[in-house]
Every structure is written in C-alpha cells, then in structure tokens.
Write a protein that holds these residues in place. Structure first.
Motif, short mmCIF file in Angstrom:
data_model
loop_
_atom_site.label_atom_id
_atom_site.label_comp_id
_atom_site.label_asym_id
_atom_site.label_seq_id
_atom_site.Cartn_x
_atom_site.Cartn_y
_atom_site.Cartn_z
N SER A 1 1.19 -1.83 -8.36
CA SER A 1 1.03 -1.71 -6.90
C SER A 1 -0.37 -2.13 -6.47
O SER A 1 -0.54 -2.76 -5.42
N TYR A 2 -1.36 -1.79 -7.28
CA TYR A 2 -2.73 -2.19 -6.95
C TYR A 2 -2.88 -3.71 -7.05
O TYR A 2 -3.61 -4.33 -6.25
N GLY B 1 2.47 1.64 -3.39
CA GLY B 1 1.52 2.13 -4.38
C GLY B 1 1.33 3.64 -4.31
O GLY B 1 1.25 4.32 -5.34
N LEU B 2 1.29 4.16 -3.10
CA LEU B 2 1.15 5.62 -2.93
C LEU B 2 2.43 6.35 -3.32
O LEU B 2 2.39 7.41 -3.94
N LEU B 3 3.57 5.76 -2.97
CA LEU B 3 4.84 6.41 -3.21
C LEU B 3 5.26 6.41 -4.68
O LEU B 3 5.90 7.35 -5.15
N LEU C 1 0.84 -1.20 0.00
CA LEU C 1 0.00 0.00 0.00
C LEU C 1 0.87 1.25 0.00
O LEU C 1 0.63 2.19 -0.76
N CYS C 2 1.88 1.25 0.84
CA CYS C 2 2.81 2.38 0.89
C CYS C 2 3.52 2.56 -0.44
O CYS C 2 3.67 3.69 -0.94
N TYR D 1 2.17 2.17 -12.01
CA TYR D 1 1.66 2.11 -10.65
C TYR D 1 0.45 1.16 -10.52
O TYR D 1 0.05 0.82 -9.40
N LYS E 1 3.50 6.84 -7.22
CA LYS E 1 2.81 7.91 -7.93
C LYS E 1 3.36 9.28 -7.55
O LYS E 1 3.26 10.23 -8.32
N ALA E 2 3.94 9.37 -6.35
CA ALA E 2 4.34 10.68 -5.83
C ALA E 2 5.84 10.93 -5.83
O ALA E 2 6.28 12.08 -5.74
#
Length: 390
Positions: free
Chosen positions: A237-238, A147-149, A144-145, A234, A151-152
């Motif tokens: 990641s999902y 997946g968020l990272l 989860l972390c 990304y 993208k950012a």
C-alpha cells in the motif's frame, strides 16, 4: 455541469474504487491459501479473456455513445461479481469462474473509458491529461485508504467499499453526454479491418504492447516479490501511494509545461528500462525494490498524457474508439502469455531472472521507438478529426 466536469467526476469515482480492488487481488488470494503458481494462472485469465472479448467489443461498441452505455452496464455487473469473489473464493475452480466473468465485463473497460474521455477532451479543447490527472489523485486517495484499512481490517471490507463505489459509477455514466463528430453527415462506418490496415497505427501498437506489457506483467508479480523478501503485505500500500503520488506530479508537470507528443515516451520507456534492470539485481535490498517500483509513476504519468491523444491523432474521431480497444486486445496477447506462465517461470528461475527478461525486452523496445519516431516525424492530423475549440 459541463461535459468536462462530468468526465472528471466519473473518472475520479471509478479509479477510487479500482484502487481498493484490483491491486489487492493477488494478496487476497494469497491469504485464502492459493499458491503462487495458482495466482499466476488466475491473474493470467484477465488478459486471456480480453483476447476473446476485445475484438467483439471493438466491433459492437465502436462509437462513443455505445461505449458510454456499455461502461454503465459493465460497472453494475462488476459490483455483483466482486461480491461473489468476496464470499465464494473457496476453491480454484470457483475463483477462476468469477475472475473470467469479471474479465468479460472489464476486459476493454479502460480502452472504452479512455477513448470516451479523450474524445470529450478533444471536442472541448482540453488536453486528455488535464482530465486524467483527477483519476490519479482519486487513485492516490484510494491507495491511502487501502493502506490504512489493510492493517486494521479484512480485504472483504475493502472490496465492499469498491462495490458501493461501482454502483455510483454506473449511475454517473447515465449523465455523461457522448461526443459526436462535428459533421454528422460525413460520419463513416468504422470497420476493424480499416484500423488494422493502418500501418502507422499498427507500428505504434507494437511499441505500446512491448512497453506497457513489460510494465504490467512486472507490476502484477511485484506484490508477491515484495512479500517473498519477508515484508508484510501492507508495505504494498505504501508503494502504491508512492508511485501514484509520482504519477500525479508527472502529469501536473506535463500539463503545465508539455504537449502530448511522442518524444516524451522516450523518457517513460527509458525509466522502464532502468526500473526492470534494477529489479533484476539479485539480493536487492527492500528500499531499492520499493524505490524502483515508485518510478512507475513517471512511466504511467507520461503514458496517460501522451498515448490516448496520440492514437486519436493517428486514427481520427471515428476510428479512435475501435483503435484503442484493439490496442487493449494486442496488449492482452502479450500480458496473457507472461501472466499465465509467470508463476512457473519465477518458480523455475527466480524473480531476478524473471525481471531480467523484461529488462532486455524494454531496452529493445526503446530502440524500436527511436526507429518509429523517425519514420513518423512529419505525421499530420487526419482530415476527419474534430479540431479542439478555442
């Protein structure tokens, strides 16, 4: 803090770091400009190195105490190598050198770790799955972390977190107490030959290598397959979140309603057959590609719950560490061949036919499992294994 609690802690920390690093090596290298064939060669070096290291490790680290100490040192070295990959990945030769070095210290990492934790569970009257599920939960959080990272930020920042986590892993291993046989006076010298001559174990190894080998090779090229369909990276990641979530549910249900028995591997192998068949379908829509990959959670959840306890059952306390590492070695033979050649095979025949190869192997392996299960239906525990305490 009890031995079981420490085991849960070190596994959770290790898999959190793993979730931020290993699944993204291919995408990291793709972003650095490496071709699909080059990436296939690079990731193929991981099992290739295991071919050389696993026999050595099985001979040297053949007791739980030696395995524990080796894992602590390997985790510390791995931190330095991840840093090197982050900042020195400017040429194929350099990346190959770093990947080989990483493979040397991690080639039998999970074989040693699973055997250590499996024996701790055996001596404390716990099922292996009841500890392993904490690693799966941690992996889900890490995914989860990630997946968020992704993208950012950059992969370099994500890998930096892995470095910090692996330092903590190395320190945590120091406080783990390695299990010992109940009767230390009867402890025997374990030889690789004694394990290789165990016909029941080697018959199981054949099934395991084809089963997990198919799964791993397909997984290693899946992220590239997903991107080749025009999806952003990304998305992977999902997918990771999906199959780890299914893995946790699977292990929870196994812990609650089942025992670690061979019969459940029929379900896992059957799901693998269906998954590879689906992924071999030409013009497969993205949703179907993702859904089929998420089913990996069922396959791996059952395997984690059943396989390590089953090997301990086959070989007994003293020989199980050597056996699990050797199992990793034979698995590496299979995966090495297809990972090294995978990029070229895909370039020549495409992803659909590539996955079709593994669909055929998986179906054949399912029939082999039926023959093996019938021949070992009356398997008894070896006399030397330590019985769980009530």
């Amino acid at each position: 803090m009890s031995s079981i609690t420490k085991a849960k802690l070190v596994l959770a920390i290790r898999l959190f770091g793993e979730s931020l690093f290993m699944p993204y090596i291919s995408l990291f290298l793709l972003g650095k400009g490496f071709t699909q064939s080059e990436i296939g060669i690079i990731i193929g070096l991981i099992p290739l190195t295991s071919l050389a290291c696993a026999p050595v490790y099985s001979k040297i680290f053949n007791t739980p105490k030696k395995a524990k100490n080796a894992l602590a040192v390997m985790s510390a070295i791995e931190c330095l190598l991840v840093i090197a990959l982050m900042f020195l990945s400017n040429s194929l030769a350099v990346v190959i050198t770093i990947i080989v070095a990483i493979s040397i210290v991690t080639s039998s990492n999970y074989g040693l770790l699973d055997s250590l934790l499996g024996l701790i569970c055996t001596q404390n009257g716990k099922t292996f799955g009841s500890v392993r599920i904490y690693g799966a939960i941690s992996y889900l959080i890490g995914s989860l972390c990630a997946g968020l990272l992704t993208k950012a930020t950059s992969y370099e920042l994500i890998f930096s977190i892995t470095v910090a986590v692996y330092v903590l892993v190395s320190v945590t291993f120091i406080f783990i107490k390695a299990p010992v046989p109940a009767d230390t006076q009867t402890e025997r010298t374990v030889t690789v030959k004694s394990v290789l001559c165990d016909k029941r174990f080697m018959a199981y190894v054949l099934f395991y290598v084809l089963f997990i080998g198919c799964m791993q090779v397909c997984d290693d090229f899946y992220s590239l397959y997903l991107v080749s369909k025009g999806n952003p990276d990304y998305y992977y990641s999902y997918v990771m979140l999906g199959f780890v979530g299914v893995e946790i549910i699977t292990m929870f249900l196994m812990n609650r309603f089942a025992k670690p028995e061979l019969k459940y591997l029929f379900i896992a192998c059957g799901v693998l057959c269906v998954r590879t068949i689906i992924q071999s379908i030409p013009a497969l829509p993205t949703w179907a590609l993702i859904a089929s990959q998420v089913s990996r959670g069922i396959i791996w959840g059952i395997t984690l719950y059943v396989s390590t306890p089953y090997i301990i059952k086959l070989l007994g306390f003293e020989r199980s560490t050597t056996g699990i590492v050797l199992c990793t070695f034979f698995l590496s033979v299979f995966t090495c061949i297809f990972k090294l050649c995978g990029g070229y095979i895909i370039s020549a025949i495409g992803y659909s036919y590539f996955y079709m190869i593994f669909a055929v192997i998986s179906v054949a392996d399912l029939f082999y499992l039926a023959v093996y299960a019938r021949s070992t239906a009356k398997l008894k525990l070896p006399e030397e294994i330590d019985r769980p305490h009530s």
